[in-house]
Design a protein around this motif. Structure first.
Motif, PDB file in Angstrom:
ATOM      1  N   GLY A   1      -7.986  -3.101  13.115  1.00 56.65           N
ATOM      2  CA  GLY A   1      -6.929  -3.106  14.103  1.00 56.65           C
ATOM      3  C   GLY A   1      -5.579  -3.574  13.604  1.00 56.65           C
ATOM      4  O   GLY A   1      -4.577  -3.408  14.304  1.00 56.65           O
ATOM      5  N   ASN A   2      -5.538  -4.165  12.449  1.00 57.93           N
ATOM      6  CA  ASN A   2      -4.275  -4.713  11.945  1.00 57.93           C
ATOM      7  C   ASN A   2      -3.986  -4.207  10.543  1.00 57.93           C
ATOM      8  O   ASN A   2      -4.880  -4.133   9.697  1.00 57.93           O
ATOM      9  CB  ASN A   2      -4.345  -6.238  11.914  1.00 57.93           C
ATOM     10  CG  ASN A   2      -4.419  -6.828  13.310  1.00 57.93           C
ATOM     11  OD1 ASN A   2      -3.560  -6.598  14.141  1.00 57.93           O
ATOM     12  ND2 ASN A   2      -5.474  -7.576  13.565  1.00 57.93           N
ATOM     13  N   THR A   3      -2.738  -3.875  10.319  1.00 60.06           N
ATOM     14  CA  THR A   3      -2.282  -3.461   9.002  1.00 60.06           C
ATOM     15  C   THR A   3      -1.081  -4.315   8.594  1.00 60.06           C
ATOM     16  O   THR A   3      -0.388  -4.882   9.437  1.00 60.06           O
ATOM     17  CB  THR A   3      -1.873  -1.982   8.985  1.00 60.06           C
ATOM     18  OG1 THR A   3      -0.846  -1.766   9.971  1.00 60.06           O
ATOM     19  CG2 THR A   3      -3.056  -1.078   9.281  1.00 60.06           C
ATOM     20  N   ASP A   4      -0.865  -4.368   7.302  1.00 53.08           N
ATOM     21  CA  ASP A   4       0.262  -5.124   6.762  1.00 53.08           C
ATOM     22  C   ASP A   4       0.773  -4.371   5.545  1.00 53.08           C
ATOM     23  O   ASP A   4      -0.028  -3.789   4.797  1.00 53.08           O
ATOM     24  CB  ASP A   4      -0.184  -6.534   6.365  1.00 53.08           C
ATOM     25  CG  ASP A   4       0.987  -7.449   6.031  1.00 53.08           C
ATOM     26  OD1 ASP A   4       0.759  -8.460   5.340  1.00 53.08           O
ATOM     27  OD2 ASP A   4       2.118  -7.150   6.446  1.00 53.08           O
ATOM     28  N   TYR A   5       2.088  -4.353   5.366  1.00 55.16           N
ATOM     29  CA  TYR A   5       2.688  -3.610   4.276  1.00 55.16           C
ATOM     30  C   TYR A   5       3.755  -4.433   3.581  1.00 55.16           C
ATOM     31  O   TYR A   5       4.462  -5.227   4.209  1.00 55.16           O
ATOM     32  CB  TYR A   5       3.338  -2.321   4.789  1.00 55.16           C
ATOM     33  CG  TYR A   5       2.381  -1.330   5.392  1.00 55.16           C
ATOM     34  CD1 TYR A   5       2.132  -1.315   6.756  1.00 55.16           C
ATOM     35  CD2 TYR A   5       1.715  -0.402   4.586  1.00 55.16           C
ATOM     36  CE1 TYR A   5       1.242  -0.412   7.314  1.00 55.16           C
ATOM     37  CE2 TYR A   5       0.825   0.501   5.134  1.00 55.16           C
ATOM     38  CZ  TYR A   5       0.597   0.490   6.497  1.00 55.16           C
ATOM     39  OH  TYR A   5      -0.284   1.401   7.043  1.00 55.16           O
TER      40      TYR A   5
END
Length: 119
Positions: free
Chosen positions: A56-60
């Motif tokens: 459910g969570n992404t980070d870039y």
């Protein structure tokens, strides 16, 4: 334990696209937060993107926001890194890594796959 295995690297022209894949040998990645990192010649390894174990969570990293997308297949067998609008500065060895929820460090690393972007 899980052993990430990367594939999909290669040569692309600036402005082009590549998709990297990360599969776990013998099991799924469903219990792990999965990240992509890269290391260019003469530089430190740096974070690129991550997908939480819930999906459910992404980070870039700021340098790839809006150009790269991390995702997974429904069976959690493969995590992808779609790379669009590639730049020569994206040239690096890309590594897939996994960590258990709550862990600070990525304990499991793949061997890496080379991405080369020509201008």
């Amino acid at each position: 334990q899980v052993q990430p295995i990367e594939s999909g690297g290669g040569l692309a022209q600036a402005g082009g696209s590549l998709r990297l894949s990360c599969a776990a040998s013998g099991r799924t990645l469903s219990s792990y937060t999965t990240g992509w990192f890269r290391q260019a010649p003469g530089k430190e390894r740096e974070f690129v993107a991550a997908l939480s174990w819930t999906g459910g969570n992404t980070d870039y990293a700021d340098s790839v926001k809006g150009r790269f997308t991390i995702s997974r297949d429904n069976a959690w067998k493969t995590v992808y890194l779609q790379m669009n609008s590639l730049k020569p500065e994206d040239t690096a060895v890309y590594y897939c890594a996994a960590r258990l929820p709550g862990a600070t460090l990525y304990a499991y690393w793949g061997q890496g796959t080379q991405v080369t972007v020509s201008s």
